[in-house]
Scaffold this motif. Structure first.
Motif, short mmCIF file in Angstrom:
data_model
loop_
_atom_site.label_atom_id
_atom_site.label_comp_id
_atom_site.label_asym_id
_atom_site.label_seq_id
_atom_site.Cartn_x
_atom_site.Cartn_y
_atom_site.Cartn_z
N LYS A 125 0.84 -1.21 0.00
CA LYS A 125 0.00 0.00 0.00
C LYS A 125 0.87 1.25 0.00
O LYS A 125 0.63 2.19 -0.75
N TRP A 126 1.91 1.26 0.86
CA TRP A 126 2.77 2.45 0.91
C TRP A 126 3.57 2.59 -0.38
O TRP A 126 3.87 3.72 -0.81
N ALA A 127 3.89 1.45 -1.01
CA ALA A 127 4.57 1.51 -2.31
C ALA A 127 3.67 2.22 -3.33
O ALA A 127 4.14 3.03 -4.14
N VAL A 128 2.35 1.94 -3.25
CA VAL A 128 1.41 2.60 -4.16
C VAL A 128 1.32 4.10 -3.83
O VAL A 128 1.31 4.95 -4.73
N VAL A 129 1.28 4.43 -2.53
CA VAL A 129 1.25 5.84 -2.12
C VAL A 129 2.47 6.57 -2.70
O VAL A 129 2.35 7.64 -3.30
N ASN A 130 3.66 5.97 -2.54
CA ASN A 130 4.88 6.58 -3.08
C ASN A 130 4.77 6.74 -4.59
O ASN A 130 5.19 7.76 -5.15
N TYR A 131 4.18 5.74 -5.24
CA TYR A 131 4.05 5.80 -6.70
C TYR A 131 3.09 6.92 -7.12
O TYR A 131 3.38 7.70 -8.02
#
Ligand code: HEC
Length: 137
Positions: A125-131
């Protein structure tokens, strides 16, 4: 009607038209309210470049249908939605902190699907936020 009055009326009509136009444009980005428990959520993977591919892969899999490949809101499903998915590449998106992006991305409301279970891993989820953060014009 005297000539002077006609000019005044014409100018008034033009300025009202111009004002309504700027208002429509100003409404493109409307900052949404996010519950405080999300606002204060810390991103434990902030700036972690090693998660870039995970973010990209999840975005392509779960988000592109509505938000479009570049996040501009032109996905194939976008026109069938009642609410516009917005444009994630707008500079105004920087007004949200990571916790707010998290909320807006994963908590379902109306046309917005709920991804809390569909993307079970917090790291993903945080990887998506960063993306989402990296999407720019
Ligand atoms: C079925 C279509 C759909 C999918 C799939 C979808 N969204 Fe959305 N999204 C929306 C809609 C519609 C809104 C606007 C909701 C509103 O205005 O209340 C939105 C809003 C957002 C916003 C806030 C944008 C803004 O300008 O306020 C973010 C961030 C976001 N989505 C991220 C994501 C991410 C990340 C994914 C994938 C994990 C995703 N969305 C998947 C439809 C979708």
């Amino acid at each position: 009607m005297n000539k002077h009055l006609k000019v005044v009326i014409a100018m008034a009509v033009v300025s009202v038209f111009a004002m309504s136009f700027t208002q429509i444009q100003a409404q493109d980005f409307v900052k949404k309210d996010v519950p405080s428990e999300f606002k204060s959520k810390e991103n434990p993977h902030k700036g972690d470049e090693s998660l870039k591919m995970i973010g990209l892969r999840n975005f392509n899999r779960h988000c592109v249908a509505c938000h479009g490949k570049k996040g501009e809101g032109d996905g194939v499903m976008a026109k069938n939605l009642k609410t516009s998915p917005g444009d994630l590449t707008l500079a105004e998106m920087d007004q949200y902190n990571d916790g707010e992006i998290y909320y807006l991305s994963f908590i379902g409301i109306a046309d917005r699907p709920d991804f809390m279970k569909l993307i079970p891993s917090e790291e993903d989820k945080w990887a998506v936020v960063n993306y989402v953060r990296s999407l720019k014009k």
